[in-house]
Design a protein around this motif. Structure first.
Motif, PDB file in Angstrom:
ATOM      1  N   CYS A  67       5.215  74.911 -27.870  1.00 11.04           N
ATOM      2  CA  CYS A  67       5.619  74.156 -26.675  1.00 11.04           C
ATOM      3  C   CYS A  67       4.986  74.828 -25.458  1.00 11.04           C
ATOM      4  CB  CYS A  67       7.148  74.130 -26.576  1.00 11.04           C
ATOM      5  SG  CYS A  67       7.763  73.216 -25.155  1.00 11.04           S
ATOM      6  N   PHE A  68       3.709  74.511 -25.222  1.00 12.86           N
ATOM      7  CA  PHE A  68       2.933  75.207 -24.191  1.00 12.86           C
ATOM      8  C   PHE A  68       3.442  74.906 -22.785  1.00 12.86           C
ATOM      9  CE2 PHE A  68      -1.114  74.718 -27.025  1.00 12.86           C
ATOM     10  CZ  PHE A  68      -0.619  75.657 -27.902  1.00 12.86           C
ATOM     11  N   GLN A  69       3.020  75.762 -21.877  1.00 10.39           N
ATOM     12  CA  GLN A  69       3.152  75.439 -20.463  1.00 10.39           C
ATOM     13  C   GLN A  69       1.847  74.789 -20.001  1.00 10.39           C
ATOM     14  OE1 GLN A  69       4.074  77.602 -16.295  1.00 10.39           O
ATOM     15  NE2 GLN A  69       2.638  78.724 -17.561  1.00 10.39           N
ATOM     16  N   ILE A  70       1.944  73.602 -19.414  1.00  4.87           N
ATOM     17  CA  ILE A  70       0.801  72.936 -18.776  1.00  4.87           C
ATOM     18  C   ILE A  70       1.363  72.311 -17.503  1.00  4.87           C
ATOM     19  CG2 ILE A  70      -1.037  71.214 -19.007  1.00  4.87           C
ATOM     20  CD1 ILE A  70      -0.487  71.284 -22.065  1.00  4.87           C
ATOM     21  N   ASN A  71       0.708  72.541 -16.384  1.00  9.88           N
ATOM     22  CA  ASN A  71       1.283  72.062 -15.131  1.00  9.88           C
ATOM     23  C   ASN A  71       0.342  71.145 -14.370  1.00  9.88           C
ATOM     24  OD1 ASN A  71       3.660  73.570 -15.498  1.00  9.88           O
ATOM     25  ND2 ASN A  71       2.696  75.382 -14.652  1.00  9.88           N
ATOM     26  N   PRO A  72       0.893  70.223 -13.587  1.00 18.04           N
ATOM     27  CA  PRO A  72       0.053  69.385 -12.721  1.00 18.04           C
ATOM     28  C   PRO A  72      -0.254  70.135 -11.429  1.00 18.04           C
ATOM     29  CG  PRO A  72       2.343  68.643 -12.600  1.00 18.04           C
ATOM     30  CD  PRO A  72       2.323  69.885 -13.445  1.00 18.04           C
ATOM     31  N   LEU A  73      -1.505  70.486 -11.222  1.00 19.60           N
ATOM     32  CA  LEU A  73      -1.881  71.313 -10.069  1.00 19.60           C
ATOM     33  C   LEU A  73      -2.893  70.608  -9.196  1.00 19.60           C
ATOM     34  CD1 LEU A  73      -2.404  74.730 -11.899  1.00 19.60           C
ATOM     35  CD2 LEU A  73      -0.289  73.790 -10.954  1.00 19.60           C
TER      36      LEU A  73
ATOM     37  N   HIS B  56      -4.909  67.754 -10.964  1.00 20.52           N
ATOM     38  CA  HIS B  56      -5.468  67.889 -12.303  1.00 20.52           C
ATOM     39  C   HIS B  56      -4.452  68.653 -13.150  1.00 20.52           C
ATOM     40  CE1 HIS B  56      -8.970  67.234 -14.785  1.00 20.52           C
ATOM     41  NE2 HIS B  56      -8.897  68.466 -15.251  1.00 20.52           N
ATOM     42  N   ILE B  57      -4.747  68.796 -14.446  1.00 21.54           N
ATOM     43  CA  ILE B  57      -3.800  69.552 -15.266  1.00 21.54           C
ATOM     44  C   ILE B  57      -4.322  70.957 -15.497  1.00 21.54           C
ATOM     45  CG2 ILE B  57      -2.778  67.543 -16.364  1.00 21.54           C
ATOM     46  CD1 ILE B  57      -4.453  68.082 -18.801  1.00 21.54           C
ATOM     47  N   SER B  58      -3.397  71.881 -15.623  1.00 21.89           N
ATOM     48  CA  SER B  58      -3.752  73.298 -15.714  1.00 21.89           C
ATOM     49  C   SER B  58      -4.172  73.676 -17.123  1.00 21.89           C
ATOM     50  CB  SER B  58      -2.545  74.151 -15.315  1.00 21.89           C
ATOM     51  OG  SER B  58      -1.569  74.096 -16.343  1.00 21.89           O
ATOM     52  N   GLU B  59      -4.617  74.911 -17.247  1.00 19.75           N
ATOM     53  CA  GLU B  59      -4.832  75.538 -18.547  1.00 19.75           C
ATOM     54  C   GLU B  59      -3.493  75.718 -19.263  1.00 19.75           C
ATOM     55  OE1 GLU B  59      -5.144  76.985 -15.606  1.00 19.75           O
ATOM     56  OE2 GLU B  59      -3.675  78.611 -15.651  1.00 19.75           O
ATOM     57  N   ILE B  60      -3.526  76.013 -20.565  1.00 23.47           N
ATOM     58  CA  ILE B  60      -2.278  76.228 -21.300  1.00 23.47           C
ATOM     59  C   ILE B  60      -1.799  77.672 -21.165  1.00 23.47           C
ATOM     60  CG2 ILE B  60      -2.856  74.448 -22.994  1.00 23.47           C
ATOM     61  CD1 ILE B  60      -3.199  76.833 -25.050  1.00 23.47           C
ATOM     62  N   GLY B  61      -0.496  77.872 -21.373  1.00 22.78           N
ATOM     63  CA  GLY B  61       0.070  79.215 -21.384  1.00 22.78           C
ATOM     64  C   GLY B  61       1.410  79.196 -22.096  1.00 22.78           C
ATOM     65  N   PHE B  62       2.019  80.375 -22.227  1.00 24.69           N
ATOM     66  CA  PHE B  62       3.410  80.478 -22.693  1.00 24.69           C
ATOM     67  C   PHE B  62       4.256  80.806 -21.473  1.00 24.69           C
ATOM     68  CE2 PHE B  62       1.903  82.732 -26.843  1.00 24.69           C
ATOM     69  CZ  PHE B  62       1.672  81.531 -27.479  1.00 24.69           C
ATOM     70  N   CYS B  63       5.292  80.044 -21.207  1.00 28.40           N
ATOM     71  CA  CYS B  63       6.144  80.369 -20.068  1.00 28.40           C
ATOM     72  C   CYS B  63       7.456  79.627 -20.215  1.00 28.40           C
ATOM     73  CB  CYS B  63       5.479  79.975 -18.757  1.00 28.40           C
ATOM     74  SG  CYS B  63       6.552  80.228 -17.328  1.00 28.40           S
TER      75      CYS B  63
END
Lengths: 581, 75
Positions: A244-250, A349-356
């Motif tokens: 369940c990645f973190q992806i954000n609208p930036l 745009h959408i961000s890179e993936i991460g764990f958060c």
């Protein structure tokens, strides 16, 4: 081992001890250290940067996303809201802590001098961004939040050590007994023994590569390379929800949100290139991200935060918040391109993936007392899996972790480091220093993270992820050839190992869950549907006895707050508790 | 291993005329530890291209010597 490394790890070795050891001085870690010190523990706070400006709040925060204020919302409503936002896969007991203790935490922060917005009746000015309730509370002077915390830490005489990267946890039998790391300026080996250890290292923010290709242009503070995820994994702790990645609208090309939370109440909203609204709720969930990604890729992309229709004075007010608080270079970014909100909407745009776990739900498994599955090891903040926990949740779990660590310490003791474990850590840390002409970290890291973007970021498929795993195996041989010419470069090399661990964890967890869930966060093109009969459960990742990543499932614990539409499948069994260690 | 050095524009610039000798605030506050004191001039400068453009270096500088111009790749 060359003579310099021998010196750094023997005569120059620093050994320390304490009751409660806190790794990471950001939101959760600062609160953990402060709480432990106020309760009489001998605390040591270790930070890879400098506590004054470290962590996700390096420069401040413009608001609280999850304030449960009596009279405005109930804890049960909040728990229901987050259960829905995280598609049912939550341990509600952990959410309930943030819901019940959050208001006390806001009052505690106010007593230190943090300011929250009040309306004309002197009531907390919470705003609705979530689907149902109002939990977003602006912090008009949020730029001072870390300064206030730092002052409180100094008043409480908390010992801290800056510029130390922790690389391995030390165990005494099955319990956490300390850490091994090194000073990124002197290169000295650092060993610390403790009665209990709290991990508060934040997100794994350097997992995916930003579209700009700039290694440190990540949404999360790039010092948050996933150190705690790797530390917990190697110590045998369980991690969960890593798919369940973190992806954000930036903002396109800038690593801050556009930001509908702040600008929305002033009349801004998200539109496609035709000027039409396309999201029905601005709250950041996987579903919302899926809608943004689909719109960006369609003929109606790109998408924008529309505010050019607002009066100039209103825009000045918005600029006054967005360009000074959380990411003050935002104004510079727009000015460099000659853009002004008065005449130009903000491309997103959408961000890179991460764990958060602050934003989604990937992290180290913790219970409602912030305990991991390793005795004596606690976790809090973006690292610890308490879904959508944000800043208030980080503070609440920092406090809980400190109280749990003190309790554990009553029946624990400080033991000398196990030297065989220290030797193993030295072998993990120092080789690049004896290989100054070895591979440069920026190239190895760029390649690793590009593969994360190409093969692990959604939409995910088994075929792509198998290719990713093959590459991440090859990365091990590149890591073995890394070269460092200074302790600073040695830190960056150690971070590449951490990023590789996280990349493999993200891939294995994503391969394991053969369904789609959480919108874009776990969108499998080869398993496009949600499968509640099989997958209404947590995924668990841990190190097996052979040292490989092992996946398993854990049933979702029975809800304490019923949620319509999330009835438990009849096949699910178990009580949702980890097996006894 | 054969290698070459390549030039990179760095995102932070520090005005050496304004920078106060003996002050280390920006160096100590940078989360990425990307700033250092030049031993020859005793002035601060960015010595590695590692920047989150977060801004403590500029915000804490007592004389306004630090400019965060952002990395060229995303400017």
């Amino acid at each position: 081992m060359n003579s310099e490394i021998r010196r750094l790890t023997t005569t120059e070795r620093r050994q320390e001890h304490c009751d409660v050891l806190v790794i990471g001085g950001g939101t959760a870690g600062s609160m953990a250290a402060l709480t432990a010190a106020q309760n009489g523990a001998d605390v040591l706070l270790v930070d890879k940067a400098h506590v004054r400006h470290s962590g996700a709040l390096a420069m401040g925060m413009d608001g609280v996303n999850n304030a449960v204020i009596p009279g405005k919302a109930t804890p049960e409503e909040y728990v229901r809201e987050i259960t829905i936002a995280n598609d049912g896969i939550v341990d509600q007991r952990t959410l309930m802590q943030t819901a019940r203790r959050g208001f006390g935490m806001i009052q505690r922060l106010e007593s230190y001098g943090v300011k929250f917005e009040r309306d004309e009746h002197d009531e907390y000015a919470v705003r609705q961004v979530h689907r149902r309730g109002s939990y977003v509370l602006p912090m008009p002077e949020g730029r001072d939040v870390k300064k206030v915390l730092y002052r409180a830490l100094r008043l409480a005489k908390v010992r801290s050590t800056n510029r130390v990267m922790v690389v391995r946890l030390l165990k005494d039998g099955n319990r956490a007994a300390g850490v091994v790391g090194f000073d990124s300026r002197s290169g000295n080996l650092v060993t610390i023994s403790a009665k209990a250890v709290i991990l508060a290292t934040g997100a794994a923010g350097r997992l995916g590569l930003p579209a700009s290709g700039y290694l440190y242009g990540t949404y999360e503070n790039p010092t948050n390379s996933g150190d705690g995820h790797s530390l917990a994994y190697h110590a045998g702790a369980e991690l969960t929800g890593l798919e369940c990645f973190q992806i954000n609208p930036l903002i396109k090309d800038y690593n801050g949100p556009a930001c509908a939370y702040v600008a929305g109440p002033f009349g801004a909203y998200t539109v496609n290139s035709e000027g039409n609204r396309f999201v029905d709720c601005d709250y950041w969930s996987g579903q919302m991200m899926a809608e943004v990604a689909e719109e960006v890729a369609s003929g109606r992309g790109p998408v924008y935060l529309r505010l050019s229709h607002l009066p100039s004075d209103t825009i000045s007010t918005i600029e006054g918040i967005l360009h000074t608080t959380e990411r003050p270079t935002r104004g510079t970014f727009h000015a460099n391109r000659g853009h002004d909100y008065r005449t130009r909407d903000v491309e997103m745009h959408i961000s890179e993936i991460g764990f958060c776990s602050g934003h989604s739900s990937s992290g180290v498994w913790v219970n409602e007392k912030a305990a991991t599955t390793v005795p004596g090891l606690y976790a809090a903040g973006d690292l610890a899996c308490v879904p959508h926990n944000y800043m208030i949740g980080a503070f609440v779990y920092g406090e809980l972790a400190a109280l749990s660590a003190i309790e554990h310490g009553r029946s624990s003791s400080i033991v000398d480091p196990d030297e065989s474990q220290v030797e193993a850590a030295i072998d993990a840390i120092y080789p690049p220093l004896s290989n100054p002409d070895g591979l440069p970290q920026p190239q190895v890291e760029y390649k690793l993270r590009r593969f994360v973007n190409d093969y692990v970021a959604p939409p995910k498929s088994a075929t792509k992820m198998e290719i990713a795993l093959e590459h991440f195996e090859r990365t091990k041989t590149e890591i073995a050839r890394l070269g460092a010419r200074s302790p600073h470069e040695l830190m960056r090399c150690a971070e590449v190992s951490v990023i590789r661990d996280c990349a493999e964890m993200a891939t294995r967890a994503s391969l394991f869950r053969t369904e789609s869930r959480w919108g874009l966060y776990h969108q499998r093109s080869d398993f496009p549907d949600r499968d509640n009969a099989r997958w209404f459960c947590h995924s668990i990742l841990r190190k097996d006895s052979a040292g490989a990543m092992e996946m398993s499932t854990r049933p979702v614990a029975p809800y304490v707050v019923p949620v319509e539409g999330f009835e438990f499948p009849t096949t699910a069994a178990g009580d949702g508790e980890p097996d006894a260690a | 291993m054969p290698s070459v050095l390549s030039r990179t524009e760095v995102p932070v610039s520090i005005d050496a005329d304004l920078c106060v000798t003996g002050c280390r605030l920006c160096v100590d506050m940078c989360p990425l530890d990307s700033l250092a004191i030049d031993p020859e001039t005793s002035k601060a400068y960015m010595y590695v291209d590692e920047c989150w453009y977060c801004g403590p270096c500029a915000a804490r500088c007592p004389v306004g010597a630090v400019s965060v111009n952002m990395p060229l790749l995303l400017r």
